[in-house]
Design a protein around this motif. Structure first.
Motif, PDB file in Angstrom:
ATOM      1  N   PHE A 135       0.816  -1.217   0.000  1.00  0.00           N
ATOM      2  CA  PHE A 135       0.000   0.000   0.000  1.00  0.00           C
ATOM      3  C   PHE A 135       0.855   1.277   0.000  1.00  0.00           C
ATOM      4  O   PHE A 135       0.317   2.388   0.106  1.00  0.00           O
ATOM      5  CB  PHE A 135      -0.926   0.020   1.217  1.00  0.00           C
ATOM      6  N   GLY A 136       2.162   1.122  -0.090  1.00  0.00           N
ATOM      7  CA  GLY A 136       3.044   2.284  -0.085  1.00  0.00           C
ATOM      8  C   GLY A 136       3.181   2.903   1.284  1.00  0.00           C
ATOM      9  O   GLY A 136       3.404   4.117   1.414  1.00  0.00           O
ATOM     10  N   LEU A 137       3.077   2.085   2.341  1.00  0.00           N
ATOM     11  CA  LEU A 137       3.132   2.573   3.715  1.00  0.00           C
ATOM     12  C   LEU A 137       4.424   2.147   4.398  1.00  0.00           C
ATOM     13  O   LEU A 137       5.068   1.175   3.989  1.00  0.00           O
ATOM     14  CB  LEU A 137       1.933   2.037   4.510  1.00  0.00           C
ATOM     15  N   ARG A 138       4.758   2.846   5.465  1.00  0.00           N
ATOM     16  CA  ARG A 138       5.929   2.474   6.265  1.00  0.00           C
ATOM     17  C   ARG A 138       5.597   1.394   7.279  1.00  0.00           C
ATOM     18  O   ARG A 138       6.453   0.614   7.683  1.00  0.00           O
ATOM     19  CB  ARG A 138       6.469   3.696   7.012  1.00  0.00           C
ATOM     20  N   GLU A 139       4.347   1.395   7.730  1.00  0.00           N
ATOM     21  CA  GLU A 139       3.911   0.459   8.763  1.00  0.00           C
ATOM     22  C   GLU A 139       2.417   0.249   8.665  1.00  0.00           C
ATOM     23  O   GLU A 139       1.711   0.946   7.933  1.00  0.00           O
ATOM     24  CB  GLU A 139       4.278   1.010  10.148  1.00  0.00           C
ATOM     25  N   ARG A 140       1.931  -0.708   9.411  1.00  0.00           N
ATOM     26  CA  ARG A 140       0.502  -1.003   9.424  1.00  0.00           C
ATOM     27  C   ARG A 140      -0.228   0.108  10.182  1.00  0.00           C
ATOM     28  O   ARG A 140       0.102   0.386  11.340  1.00  0.00           O
ATOM     29  CB  ARG A 140       0.280  -2.347  10.104  1.00  0.00           C
ATOM     30  N   PRO A 141      -1.226   0.751   9.575  1.00  0.00           N
ATOM     31  CA  PRO A 141      -1.831   1.928  10.209  1.00  0.00           C
ATOM     32  C   PRO A 141      -2.945   1.650  11.214  1.00  0.00           C
ATOM     33  O   PRO A 141      -3.315   2.538  11.974  1.00  0.00           O
ATOM     34  CB  PRO A 141      -2.393   2.710   9.013  1.00  0.00           C
ATOM     35  N   PHE A 142      -3.479   0.423  11.234  1.00  0.00           N
ATOM     36  CA  PHE A 142      -4.665   0.184  12.057  1.00  0.00           C
ATOM     37  C   PHE A 142      -4.482  -0.953  13.057  1.00  0.00           C
ATOM     38  O   PHE A 142      -5.356  -1.800  13.222  1.00  0.00           O
ATOM     39  CB  PHE A 142      -5.880  -0.098  11.159  1.00  0.00           C
ATOM     40  N   THR A 143      -3.332  -0.978  13.729  1.00  0.00           N
ATOM     41  CA  THR A 143      -3.134  -1.971  14.776  1.00  0.00           C
ATOM     42  C   THR A 143      -3.987  -1.588  15.987  1.00  0.00           C
ATOM     43  O   THR A 143      -4.399  -0.438  16.138  1.00  0.00           O
ATOM     44  CB  THR A 143      -1.657  -2.051  15.197  1.00  0.00           C
ATOM     45  N   LEU A 144      -4.225  -2.550  16.865  1.00  0.00           N
ATOM     46  CA  LEU A 144      -5.065  -2.298  18.040  1.00  0.00           C
ATOM     47  C   LEU A 144      -4.247  -1.829  19.241  1.00  0.00           C
ATOM     48  O   LEU A 144      -4.817  -1.471  20.276  1.00  0.00           O
ATOM     49  CB  LEU A 144      -5.850  -3.569  18.403  1.00  0.00           C
ATOM     50  N   LEU A 145      -2.919  -1.841  19.127  1.00  0.00           N
ATOM     51  CA  LEU A 145      -2.079  -1.392  20.239  1.00  0.00           C
ATOM     52  C   LEU A 145      -2.142   0.127  20.373  1.00  0.00           C
ATOM     53  O   LEU A 145      -2.053   0.840  19.367  1.00  0.00           O
ATOM     54  CB  LEU A 145      -0.629  -1.826  20.010  1.00  0.00           C
ATOM     55  N   PRO A 146      -2.314   0.644  21.595  1.00  0.00           N
ATOM     56  CA  PRO A 146      -2.334   2.099  21.783  1.00  0.00           C
ATOM     57  C   PRO A 146      -0.985   2.711  21.436  1.00  0.00           C
ATOM     58  O   PRO A 146       0.042   2.256  21.914  1.00  0.00           O
ATOM     59  CB  PRO A 146      -2.666   2.269  23.269  1.00  0.00           C
ATOM     60  N   ASP A 147      -0.983   3.717  20.588  1.00  0.00           N
ATOM     61  CA  ASP A 147       0.253   4.359  20.148  1.00  0.00           C
ATOM     62  C   ASP A 147       0.021   5.868  20.099  1.00  0.00           C
ATOM     63  O   ASP A 147      -0.709   6.358  19.242  1.00  0.00           O
ATOM     64  CB  ASP A 147       0.647   3.835  18.763  1.00  0.00           C
ATOM     65  N   PRO A 148       0.631   6.625  21.035  1.00  0.00           N
ATOM     66  CA  PRO A 148       0.428   8.079  21.066  1.00  0.00           C
ATOM     67  C   PRO A 148       0.783   8.772  19.754  1.00  0.00           C
ATOM     68  O   PRO A 148       0.222   9.817  19.424  1.00  0.00           O
ATOM     69  CB  PRO A 148       1.364   8.536  22.196  1.00  0.00           C
ATOM     70  N   ASP A 149       1.714   8.195  18.984  1.00  0.00           N
ATOM     71  CA  ASP A 149       2.121   8.816  17.723  1.00  0.00           C
ATOM     72  C   ASP A 149       0.987   8.824  16.699  1.00  0.00           C
ATOM     73  O   ASP A 149       0.980   9.631  15.779  1.00  0.00           O
ATOM     74  CB  ASP A 149       3.330   8.082  17.128  1.00  0.00           C
ATOM     75  N   PHE A 150       0.028   7.898  16.847  1.00  0.00           N
ATOM     76  CA  PHE A 150      -1.082   7.798  15.900  1.00  0.00           C
ATOM     77  C   PHE A 150      -2.320   8.571  16.368  1.00  0.00           C
ATOM     78  O   PHE A 150      -3.341   8.578  15.690  1.00  0.00           O
ATOM     79  CB  PHE A 150      -1.468   6.329  15.678  1.00  0.00           C
ATOM     80  N   LEU A 151      -2.235   9.182  17.543  1.00  0.00           N
ATOM     81  CA  LEU A 151      -3.413   9.836  18.117  1.00  0.00           C
ATOM     82  C   LEU A 151      -3.905  10.999  17.262  1.00  0.00           C
ATOM     83  O   LEU A 151      -3.135  11.898  16.916  1.00  0.00           O
ATOM     84  CB  LEU A 151      -3.094  10.338  19.522  1.00  0.00           C
ATOM     85  N   LEU A 152      -5.173  10.954  16.884  1.00  0.00           N
ATOM     86  CA  LEU A 152      -5.807  12.082  16.213  1.00  0.00           C
ATOM     87  C   LEU A 152      -6.409  12.981  17.286  1.00  0.00           C
ATOM     88  O   LEU A 152      -7.258  12.548  18.062  1.00  0.00           O
ATOM     89  CB  LEU A 152      -6.914  11.604  15.255  1.00  0.00           C
ATOM     90  N   TRP A 153      -5.970  14.223  17.296  1.00  0.00           N
ATOM     91  CA  TRP A 153      -6.454  15.140  18.328  1.00  0.00           C
ATOM     92  C   TRP A 153      -7.808  15.708  17.918  1.00  0.00           C
ATOM     93  O   TRP A 153      -7.908  16.809  17.402  1.00  0.00           O
ATOM     94  CB  TRP A 153      -5.440  16.252  18.562  1.00  0.00           C
ATOM     95  N   THR A 154      -8.867  14.926  18.193  1.00  0.00           N
ATOM     96  CA  THR A 154     -10.212  15.439  17.971  1.00  0.00           C
ATOM     97  C   THR A 154     -10.502  16.471  19.060  1.00  0.00           C
ATOM     98  O   THR A 154      -9.775  16.579  20.054  1.00  0.00           O
ATOM     99  CB  THR A 154     -11.251  14.310  18.051  1.00  0.00           C
ATOM    100  N   SER A 155     -11.586  17.208  18.893  1.00  0.00           N
ATOM    101  CA  SER A 155     -11.939  18.205  19.914  1.00  0.00           C
ATOM    102  C   SER A 155     -12.179  17.533  21.260  1.00  0.00           C
ATOM    103  O   SER A 155     -11.824  18.075  22.317  1.00  0.00           O
ATOM    104  CB  SER A 155     -13.176  18.992  19.479  1.00  0.00           C
ATOM    105  N   ALA A 156     -12.763  16.327  21.226  1.00  0.00           N
ATOM    106  CA  ALA A 156     -13.034  15.601  22.473  1.00  0.00           C
ATOM    107  C   ALA A 156     -11.732  15.173  23.143  1.00  0.00           C
ATOM    108  O   ALA A 156     -11.587  15.275  24.374  1.00  0.00           O
ATOM    109  CB  ALA A 156     -13.909  14.382  22.182  1.00  0.00           C
TER     110      ALA A 156
END
Length: 282
Positions: free
Chosen positions: A10-31
């Motif tokens: 898919f042209g990615l560096r890593e798997r984007p949807f693992t279930l492990l919590p990763d602060p680097d992947f956090l989307l800062w929603t308003s909530a």
């Protein structure tokens, strides 16, 4: 299937949807921003107890990891996950989380005194103790009361130990019950993280794909419509379904995930959502 080969397809560096919590992947929603602000407020004001709740997979643990990574050296942090047990056992969890040596056979009072002396010593050194309890909904009412008693360790007007409790909505129900009035009075700051709406779900998928090195366009808008409907906007369920969809697209030699791919995953029954079980129970 090799993870590296899968990402490369898919042209990615890593798997984007693992279930492990990763602060680097956090989307800062308003909530999530509000929840993090509440956590920071609790630390800044030396709140005795701060409570954050949200559905399974709402990103609570990821927020905690982000908070812990930003706490300065003026704090000593102990993290407890999935603590359970009767009176006295929780004290052992607390001492272990703070790396305080103790005798398992010692009476409760001796263990409490160990904790109290540790907290006072850290305060005399210019540090404060923060105890973080993840999955706090697993605690009993007796366990919560035991935690409340820890906040009685203080020096004049200063709180020497602060508690941060994070858990599922049941935790909020517990502490607002009539039997937990004393506990609720010690809660200075609280926030509940709701599930994502359709727009935020789309941004979430896009964000994780881009963070992994993708374009964000690997999923069509129609695919995200179905993913949102089936996940109800719960991040962990979104991750789970998206990951299955990417596996199916990979096996079909397709680099774009359409709604038909999502429907194929759902038709095969490999994606099981707790939401479906709760609907069936009703």
């Amino acid at each position: 299937m090799d993870s590296e080969q899968f990402a490369k397809f898919f042209g990615l560096r890593e798997r984007p949807f693992t279930l492990l919590p990763d602060p680097d992947f956090l989307l800062w929603t308003s909530a999530h921003r509000r929840a993090f602000s509440v956590l920071e407020y609790g630390l800044m004001t030396h709140a005795p107890i701060t409570v954050i709740t949200g559905e399974v997979g709402a990103g609570k643990t990821t927020l905690l990891q982000k908070l812990i990574s930003t706490i300065d050296e003026g704090y000593v942090v102990g993290l407890i996950s999935n603590a359970q047990g009767n009176r006295g056992e929780l004290m052992q969890w607390v001492l272990s989380a703070l790396d305080v040596p103790y005798d398992m056979n010692a009476p409760y009072v001796a263990k409490f005194q160990l904790l109290q002396q540790f907290v006072i010593d850290r305060y005399s050194e210019g540090s404060r103790v923060v105890l973080v309890i993840d999955e706090a909904q697993n605690l009993s009412a007796e366990g919560l009361e035991e935690l409340r008693m820890l906040t009685n360790i203080n020096a004049n007007k200063d709180e020497l130990i602060q508690l941060i409790l994070v858990g599922q909505p049941e935790l909020r129900d517990m502490i607002t019950g009539p039997k937990m009035r004393q506990f609720a009075q010690r809660v200075t700051a609280t926030y509940h993280i709701p599930a994502m709406d359709r727009e935020t779900t789309g941004r979430y998928v896009w964000h994780r794909l881009q963070h992994a090195g993708g374009t964000g366009e690997e999923f069509t808008s129609e695919a995200i419509d179905v993913i949102f409907e089936k996940s109800a906007g719960v991040p962990r369920l979104v991750n789970k379904l998206c990951d299955f969809c990417m596996v199916y697209a990979y096996s079909n030699d397709e680099r774009t995930i359409s709604a038909s791919v999502v429907e194929e995953v759902l038709a095969d029954g490999i994606y099981l959502s707790a939401l479906e079980f709760s609907d069936a129970a009703e």
